[in-house]
Design a protein around this motif. Structure first.
Motif, PDB file in Angstrom:
ATOM      1  N   PRO A  26      -3.161   3.100 -12.375  1.00 51.31           N
ATOM      2  CA  PRO A  26      -1.711   3.273 -12.193  1.00 51.31           C
ATOM      3  C   PRO A  26      -0.920   2.254 -13.003  1.00 51.31           C
ATOM      4  O   PRO A  26      -1.460   1.240 -13.477  1.00 51.31           O
ATOM      5  N   ASP A  27       0.398   2.512 -13.148  1.00 48.99           N
ATOM      6  CA  ASP A  27       1.230   1.564 -13.885  1.00 48.99           C
ATOM      7  C   ASP A  27       1.407   0.277 -13.076  1.00 48.99           C
ATOM      8  O   ASP A  27       1.039   0.204 -11.900  1.00 48.99           O
ATOM      9  N   ASN A  28       1.976  -0.721 -13.706  1.00 45.74           N
ATOM     10  CA  ASN A  28       2.054  -2.041 -13.083  1.00 45.74           C
ATOM     11  C   ASN A  28       2.881  -2.051 -11.802  1.00 45.74           C
ATOM     12  O   ASN A  28       2.545  -2.760 -10.844  1.00 45.74           O
ATOM     13  N   ASP A  29       3.966  -1.287 -11.767  1.00 45.99           N
ATOM     14  CA  ASP A  29       4.787  -1.249 -10.551  1.00 45.99           C
ATOM     15  C   ASP A  29       3.995  -0.681  -9.376  1.00 45.99           C
ATOM     16  O   ASP A  29       4.074  -1.195  -8.255  1.00 45.99           O
ATOM     17  N   ALA A  30       3.227   0.368  -9.629  1.00 44.32           N
ATOM     18  CA  ALA A  30       2.419   0.963  -8.563  1.00 44.32           C
ATOM     19  C   ALA A  30       1.336  -0.019  -8.098  1.00 44.32           C
ATOM     20  O   ALA A  30       1.043  -0.116  -6.901  1.00 44.32           O
ATOM     21  N   LEU A  31       0.768  -0.755  -9.032  1.00 43.07           N
ATOM     22  CA  LEU A  31      -0.254  -1.735  -8.672  1.00 43.07           C
ATOM     23  C   LEU A  31       0.349  -2.871  -7.843  1.00 43.07           C
ATOM     24  O   LEU A  31      -0.256  -3.340  -6.880  1.00 43.07           O
ATOM     25  N   ARG A  32       1.549  -3.295  -8.208  1.00 40.30           N
ATOM     26  CA  ARG A  32       2.201  -4.362  -7.427  1.00 40.30           C
ATOM     27  C   ARG A  32       2.524  -3.879  -6.017  1.00 40.30           C
ATOM     28  O   ARG A  32       2.440  -4.653  -5.053  1.00 40.30           O
ATOM     29  N   ASP A  33       2.899  -2.626  -5.892  1.00 39.46           N
ATOM     30  CA  ASP A  33       3.137  -2.076  -4.557  1.00 39.46           C
ATOM     31  C   ASP A  33       1.859  -2.113  -3.720  1.00 39.46           C
ATOM     32  O   ASP A  33       1.895  -2.417  -2.525  1.00 39.46           O
ATOM     33  N   ARG A  34       0.749  -1.821  -4.356  1.00 40.29           N
ATOM     34  CA  ARG A  34      -0.528  -1.864  -3.640  1.00 40.29           C
ATOM     35  C   ARG A  34      -0.895  -3.287  -3.237  1.00 40.29           C
ATOM     36  O   ARG A  34      -1.430  -3.519  -2.149  1.00 40.29           O
ATOM     37  N   VAL A  35      -0.587  -4.238  -4.107  1.00 44.48           N
ATOM     38  CA  VAL A  35      -0.825  -5.638  -3.750  1.00 44.48           C
ATOM     39  C   VAL A  35      -0.003  -6.009  -2.521  1.00 44.48           C
ATOM     40  O   VAL A  35      -0.495  -6.677  -1.604  1.00 44.48           O
ATOM     41  N   ASP A  36       1.248  -5.560  -2.488  1.00 42.49           N
ATOM     42  CA  ASP A  36       2.115  -5.842  -1.339  1.00 42.49           C
ATOM     43  C   ASP A  36       1.528  -5.269  -0.050  1.00 42.49           C
ATOM     44  O   ASP A  36       1.532  -5.921   0.998  1.00 42.49           O
ATOM     45  N   LYS A  37       1.024  -4.048  -0.118  1.00 38.39           N
ATOM     46  CA  LYS A  37       0.453  -3.408   1.066  1.00 38.39           C
ATOM     47  C   LYS A  37      -0.812  -4.121   1.531  1.00 38.39           C
ATOM     48  O   LYS A  37      -1.013  -4.346   2.727  1.00 38.39           O
ATOM     49  N   VAL A  38      -1.661  -4.481   0.576  1.00 39.07           N
ATOM     50  CA  VAL A  38      -2.876  -5.212   0.930  1.00 39.07           C
ATOM     51  C   VAL A  38      -2.522  -6.566   1.525  1.00 39.07           C
ATOM     52  O   VAL A  38      -3.131  -7.021   2.504  1.00 39.07           O
ATOM     53  N   ALA A  39      -1.518  -7.225   0.951  1.00 37.93           N
ATOM     54  CA  ALA A  39      -1.095  -8.523   1.475  1.00 37.93           C
ATOM     55  C   ALA A  39      -0.581  -8.402   2.904  1.00 37.93           C
ATOM     56  O   ALA A  39      -0.839  -9.284   3.739  1.00 37.93           O
ATOM     57  N   GLY A  40       0.131  -7.316   3.203  1.00 38.40           N
ATOM     58  CA  GLY A  40       0.624  -7.121   4.562  1.00 38.40           C
ATOM     59  C   GLY A  40      -0.506  -6.975   5.566  1.00 38.40           C
ATOM     60  O   GLY A  40      -0.482  -7.595   6.642  1.00 38.40           O
ATOM     61  N   ARG A  41      -1.526  -6.197   5.226  1.00 37.17           N
ATOM     62  CA  ARG A  41      -2.671  -6.028   6.121  1.00 37.17           C
ATOM     63  C   ARG A  41      -3.464  -7.333   6.234  1.00 37.17           C
ATOM     64  O   ARG A  41      -3.958  -7.689   7.311  1.00 37.17           O
ATOM     65  N   THR A  42      -3.562  -8.039   5.101  1.00 38.16           N
ATOM     66  CA  THR A  42      -4.280  -9.321   5.114  1.00 38.16           C
ATOM     67  C   THR A  42      -3.563 -10.333   5.996  1.00 38.16           C
ATOM     68  O   THR A  42      -4.200 -11.102   6.736  1.00 38.16           O
ATOM     69  N   ALA A  43      -2.236 -10.355   5.935  1.00 38.52           N
ATOM     70  CA  ALA A  43      -1.463 -11.303   6.734  1.00 38.52           C
ATOM     71  C   ALA A  43      -1.685 -11.090   8.228  1.00 38.52           C
ATOM     72  O   ALA A  43      -1.751 -12.053   8.998  1.00 38.52           O
ATOM     73  N   ASP A  44      -1.805  -9.834   8.647  1.00 38.74           N
ATOM     74  CA  ASP A  44      -2.068  -9.551  10.068  1.00 38.74           C
ATOM     75  C   ASP A  44      -3.414 -10.139  10.495  1.00 38.74           C
ATOM     76  O   ASP A  44      -3.530 -10.758  11.558  1.00 38.74           O
ATOM     77  N   LEU A  45      -4.429  -9.937   9.666  1.00 34.01           N
ATOM     78  CA  LEU A  45      -5.749 -10.468   9.987  1.00 34.01           C
ATOM     79  C   LEU A  45      -5.776 -11.990   9.881  1.00 34.01           C
ATOM     80  O   LEU A  45      -6.473 -12.668  10.646  1.00 34.01           O
ATOM     81  N   GLN A  46      -5.005 -12.530   8.934  1.00 33.46           N
ATOM     82  CA  GLN A  46      -4.930 -13.976   8.794  1.00 33.46           C
ATOM     83  C   GLN A  46      -4.365 -14.617  10.062  1.00 33.46           C
ATOM     84  O   GLN A  46      -4.838 -15.665  10.501  1.00 33.46           O
ATOM     85  N   THR A  47      -3.355 -13.981  10.647  1.00 30.47           N
ATOM     86  CA  THR A  47      -2.775 -14.509  11.881  1.00 30.47           C
ATOM     87  C   THR A  47      -3.804 -14.519  13.005  1.00 30.47           C
ATOM     88  O   THR A  47      -3.910 -15.482  13.770  1.00 30.47           O
ATOM     89  N   ALA A  48      -4.583 -13.442  13.082  1.00 30.72           N
ATOM     90  CA  ALA A  48      -5.633 -13.381  14.107  1.00 30.72           C
ATOM     91  C   ALA A  48      -6.689 -14.449  13.856  1.00 30.72           C
ATOM     92  O   ALA A  48      -7.197 -15.075  14.797  1.00 30.72           O
ATOM     93  N   LEU A  49      -7.038 -14.667  12.582  1.00 30.89           N
ATOM     94  CA  LEU A  49      -8.015 -15.703  12.239  1.00 30.89           C
ATOM     95  C   LEU A  49      -7.503 -17.079  12.664  1.00 30.89           C
ATOM     96  O   LEU A  49      -8.253 -17.891  13.221  1.00 30.89           O
TER      97      LEU A  49
END
Length: 269
Positions: A26-49
């Motif tokens: 995908p283009d760079n904007d779409a990839l950055r959106d995916r990074v944002d989504k992954v970061a959001g899910r990671t942040a939830d697990l990070q809080t639990a950790l």
């Protein structure tokens, strides 16, 4: 596209071609959106950790100048809760650090239970820079591969999940990024003439990286080679590996203390 850990003993492909992601992504904007989504899910697990407080994650970022270590920290880890993060950037050892064994300062920086620690450069400088610049004899740096493996195995046995990323950049892409850094007043302050001298040792560093990764990618502390010529792809690949590791860890919030009900009654008055 996803990353697989480097199998122990496997010599990685560190050619210029291997630094370029495949076409059709995908283009760079779409990839950055995916990074944002992954970061959001990671942040939830990070809080639990962090709340769980019994285990930690150590992320090692290695790569040549301009490969994007700072970029990964900013674009992905910068979206997580700073309370649960610890960032360590390893510089030239101080006289005090040199008076100890080479892992002394590293052990001091290992993240405590509940946190994600990020090493921007790491103990691997002791088998890379030290080797290329002949700072110690070959029998000294050669023994360090096993010493590093033992150290990381000890950490893993004590609840530290270790993820090591080699951010692999091509020679031409590094040249372009260094030139862009010189032309950018927000970045040229961190340009160092030593970067150009290190660039002259490109082939020596390539061999040093190949040996280090082949000899220290282990089941308990795997290496991932990240094609880093395209920044959003680089960031997404690292982010997905970290998220996958946290999902496999399945951190859980601690049980509710027994006095919570009583405290709730007091607040309700």
């Amino acid at each position: 596209m996803s990353l697989e850990p480097l199998n122990p003993g496997t010599v990685p492909d560190l050619s210029d071609a291997a630094a370029t992601p495949p076409h059709g992504l995908p283009d760079n904007d779409a990839l950055r959106d995916r990074v944002d989504k992954v970061a959001g899910r990671t942040a939830d697990l990070q809080t639990a950790l962090f709340a769980e407080g019994t285990r930690s994650v150590l992320v090692v970022l290695q790569g040549r100048d301009a490969a994007g270590k700072d970029g990964v920290v900013s674009h992905f880890f910068g979206r997580l809760n700073p309370m649960g993060l610890e960032l360590t950037s390893f510089k030239v050892p101080s006289p005090l650090e040199l008076s100890h064994d080479f892992l002394w300062r590293v052990h001091h920086a290992v993240p405590p239970r509940g946190k994600i620690g990020i090493f921007n450069r790491s103990h691997y400088e002791e088998v890379l820079v030290v080797r290329v610049h002949h700072l110690v004899p070959p029998d000294v740096w050669g023994a360090r591969y096993d010493q590093i493996n033992g150290f990381e195995r000890h950490l893993a046995a004590n609840g530290v999940t270790i993820l090591k990323f080699c951010l692999h950049i091509s020679r031409d892409k590094q040249r372009k990024r260094l030139l862009a850094r010189l032309d950018d007043p927000q970045k040229n302050w961190k340009f160092n003439a030593a970067d150009l001298r290190e660039r002259e040792r490109w082939d020596d560093y390539t061999e040093a990286y190949k040996d280090a990764l082949a000899r220290t990618s282990t089941p308990w502390a795997p290496w991932y080679v990240v094609p880093s010529d395209r920044k959003p792809v680089r960031d997404l690949l690292v982010a997905e590996v970290v998220l996958d590791a946290l999902e496999r860890m399945k951190p859980v919030y601690p049980p509710v203390p027994g006095e919570v009900a009583q405290l709730r009654k007091m607040l309700a008055k």
